[in-house]
Design a protein around this motif. Sequence first.
Motif, mmCIF file in Angstrom:
data_model
loop_
_atom_site.group_PDB
_atom_site.id
_atom_site.type_symbol
_atom_site.label_atom_id
_atom_site.label_comp_id
_atom_site.label_asym_id
_atom_site.label_seq_id
_atom_site.Cartn_x
_atom_site.Cartn_y
_atom_site.Cartn_z
ATOM 1 N N PHE A 138 52.683 53.110 51.906
ATOM 2 C CA PHE A 138 51.235 53.061 51.775
ATOM 3 C C PHE A 138 50.841 51.767 51.060
ATOM 4 O O PHE A 138 51.593 51.241 50.243
ATOM 5 C CB PHE A 138 50.684 54.282 51.031
ATOM 6 N N LYS A 139 49.647 51.263 51.390
ATOM 7 C CA LYS A 139 49.198 49.971 50.862
ATOM 8 C C LYS A 139 48.307 50.171 49.642
ATOM 9 O O LYS A 139 47.441 51.044 49.625
ATOM 10 C CB LYS A 139 48.460 49.199 51.953
ATOM 11 N N VAL A 140 48.521 49.321 48.632
ATOM 12 C CA VAL A 140 47.767 49.388 47.382
ATOM 13 C C VAL A 140 47.368 47.981 46.960
ATOM 14 O O VAL A 140 48.186 47.067 46.988
ATOM 15 C CB VAL A 140 48.612 50.023 46.253
ATOM 16 N N LYS A 141 46.120 47.824 46.556
ATOM 17 C CA LYS A 141 45.645 46.547 46.013
ATOM 18 C C LYS A 141 45.428 46.702 44.516
ATOM 19 O O LYS A 141 44.728 47.619 44.073
ATOM 20 C CB LYS A 141 44.345 46.141 46.695
ATOM 21 N N ILE A 142 46.025 45.812 43.738
ATOM 22 C CA ILE A 142 45.873 45.840 42.288
ATOM 23 C C ILE A 142 45.272 44.505 41.850
ATOM 24 O O ILE A 142 45.821 43.446 42.152
ATOM 25 C CB ILE A 142 47.221 46.063 41.576
ATOM 26 N N GLY A 143 44.153 44.551 41.166
ATOM 27 C CA GLY A 143 43.501 43.320 40.723
ATOM 28 C C GLY A 143 43.005 43.443 39.298
ATOM 29 O O GLY A 143 42.703 44.546 38.814
ATOM 30 N N ILE A 144 42.908 42.309 38.610
ATOM 31 C CA ILE A 144 42.437 42.281 37.230
ATOM 32 C C ILE A 144 41.104 41.556 37.175
ATOM 33 O O ILE A 144 40.962 40.459 37.710
ATOM 34 C CB ILE A 144 43.446 41.556 36.297
ATOM 35 N N LYS A 145 40.127 42.171 36.547
ATOM 36 C CA LYS A 145 38.799 41.574 36.432
ATOM 37 C C LYS A 145 38.201 41.930 35.073
ATOM 38 O O LYS A 145 38.017 43.108 34.761
ATOM 39 C CB LYS A 145 37.900 42.084 37.571
ATOM 40 N N GLY A 203 37.653 57.629 41.547
ATOM 41 C CA GLY A 203 36.673 58.186 42.471
ATOM 42 C C GLY A 203 36.910 57.677 43.877
ATOM 43 O O GLY A 203 37.694 56.755 44.105
ATOM 44 N N LYS A 204 36.195 58.251 44.816
ATOM 45 C CA LYS A 204 36.368 57.904 46.227
ATOM 46 C C LYS A 204 35.483 56.713 46.600
ATOM 47 O O LYS A 204 34.306 56.686 46.247
ATOM 48 C CB LYS A 204 35.996 59.112 47.086
ATOM 49 N N PRO A 205 36.035 55.724 47.320
ATOM 50 C CA PRO A 205 35.173 54.651 47.839
ATOM 51 C C PRO A 205 34.175 55.228 48.832
ATOM 52 O O PRO A 205 34.536 56.067 49.653
ATOM 53 C CB PRO A 205 36.162 53.693 48.509
ATOM 54 N N LYS A 206 32.943 54.796 48.727
ATOM 55 C CA LYS A 206 31.914 55.432 49.554
ATOM 56 C C LYS A 206 30.759 54.468 49.780
ATOM 57 O O LYS A 206 30.297 53.818 48.850
ATOM 58 C CB LYS A 206 31.411 56.697 48.841
ATOM 59 N N GLN A 207 30.314 54.376 51.023
ATOM 60 C CA GLN A 207 29.159 53.558 51.347
ATOM 61 C C GLN A 207 27.913 54.434 51.461
ATOM 62 O O GLN A 207 27.992 55.662 51.532
ATOM 63 C CB GLN A 207 29.386 52.819 52.666
ATOM 64 N N PHE A 253 44.308 52.513 49.956
ATOM 65 C CA PHE A 253 43.622 52.362 51.236
ATOM 66 C C PHE A 253 43.789 53.567 52.154
ATOM 67 O O PHE A 253 43.073 53.691 53.144
ATOM 68 C CB PHE A 253 44.147 51.122 51.971
ATOM 69 N N GLU A 254 44.750 54.429 51.882
ATOM 70 C CA GLU A 254 44.998 55.596 52.736
ATOM 71 C C GLU A 254 45.299 56.807 51.874
ATOM 72 O O GLU A 254 45.452 56.691 50.661
ATOM 73 C CB GLU A 254 46.161 55.310 53.688
ATOM 74 N N GLU A 296 43.269 63.501 44.434
ATOM 75 C CA GLU A 296 44.163 62.542 45.087
ATOM 76 C C GLU A 296 43.493 61.995 46.348
ATOM 77 O O GLU A 296 42.308 62.163 46.560
ATOM 78 C CB GLU A 296 45.502 63.202 45.419
ATOM 79 N N GLY A 297 44.260 61.296 47.174
ATOM 80 C CA GLY A 297 43.710 60.801 48.438
ATOM 81 C C GLY A 297 43.403 59.316 48.415
ATOM 82 O O GLY A 297 44.082 58.530 47.766
ATOM 83 N N ILE A 298 42.346 58.933 49.138
ATOM 84 C CA ILE A 298 41.885 57.541 49.163
ATOM 85 C C ILE A 298 40.996 57.347 47.944
ATOM 86 O O ILE A 298 39.900 57.897 47.888
ATOM 87 C CB ILE A 298 41.098 57.239 50.457
#
Length: 400
Positions: free
Chosen positions: A366-373, A173-177, A382-383, A70-72
């Motif tokens: 909590f904020k969520v972005k949902i997109g189709i590609k 998976g976790k966003p990571k730079q 995001f959190e 879970e988590g970001i």
Amino acid sequence: MFVLPDTFKESNEDYIVVNAMKRFIKCRPDIKCKLGDSRQVLLNAIVKYANSTKNAEEDTLQWVDSVVKEGIKDLYIRELSDESIDYVQNVDDIYQKLEPILRKNKVNHLCNNAYTNSMQLVRFQIDESDFLIYTFYLCQCVFVYDGKSDAKVRWYPITVDIYPESGLIVGRGKPKQNMFEYNREGIDLKNLIKVTPEYRIQQGMQYVLDLLNINCKSSAEVNWKFKNCLYKLLDTYTDTPVEITELIENNKDKIANVINIICDEICVGSNKSDIQSDIFNLVEKYFSINYEDKTIFTRGREAYPLRISATDEEESKVDQKSAQEHPLQSKAIFFDNKKMMQKSQICDGIVFKFKRRNKTYFDEEFKVKIGIKNNHCHIKFFEYTEEVDIQNVLQLFINS
């Protein structure tokens, strides 16, 4: 002996946050520490608890697996082919396929293994509590290097869920730079190969597809369907509030009179249904943006949109967002493009605010972005988000 890996121990990695530790400790009286203690003290207390008994160790290993999931997180959703959906319905076939691999690896938790650059299946789990889910825990090593401090070897865990009843596969998976390919021979700073979380997560999904010898539908088969699902989700959470409906109803005779004047005296011969739709949209727009109590657009709702992007059949684009994270439905820009989306019945992307199920240790929303590609749906959290809330967002999209 239980040892928490550096990947999960470090605060900047955000795999195990303080609130998640508090939640774990509060339910276990054997862990001796105060919830107000520092992050390091809480971690030390959990490690000490894990090493107290075999049962405590297994309990902690299970918790680490779940909290790392879970988590970001970034989630990628694809739809299985019809033949693959038929195959994954049979739980026994899945077990027979995976049992030799899991037996060979001799591991069943993220924490008790040495990883390489190769993707490895660590654990397979079936959850039938609310709906059937197969969960594959995968992990591999990566280099992490920000160009300043020393390059480090870290783990990159990925989970892949299959929902047999819905025919969907979801990689997470976790966003990571600053993540690079791992090489067991050592770190060569001049020849580091950068990798993205999306690539790794998609790679993990393909690993599971290959493991089960199944495949997914193409972009042509799912792109419109996913965009239509997203539009339906938007439509669910932007229905006209009762207060606005009552204002429109109280003025229906005046509105009807305006429509008749436009159709019969100004735009003679025009499509009356189009004019009627435009006028009602205009009236709702100004009632909504001028209504003083903006909570009518969020009260009693599980979610509300902050930003929308869409493209119609003529390739006209809309990308609209509200300022200061107020509900988009209270803004003029929403109504300026509402008809376009109603006509096409599709939406490319939405940023939502969702209400949490459990507010004990976290903010209420909590904020969520949902997109189709192309051939997938991308859901970005995001959190820190608990599993119950992640599953809620997933199921709302699936059921739409």
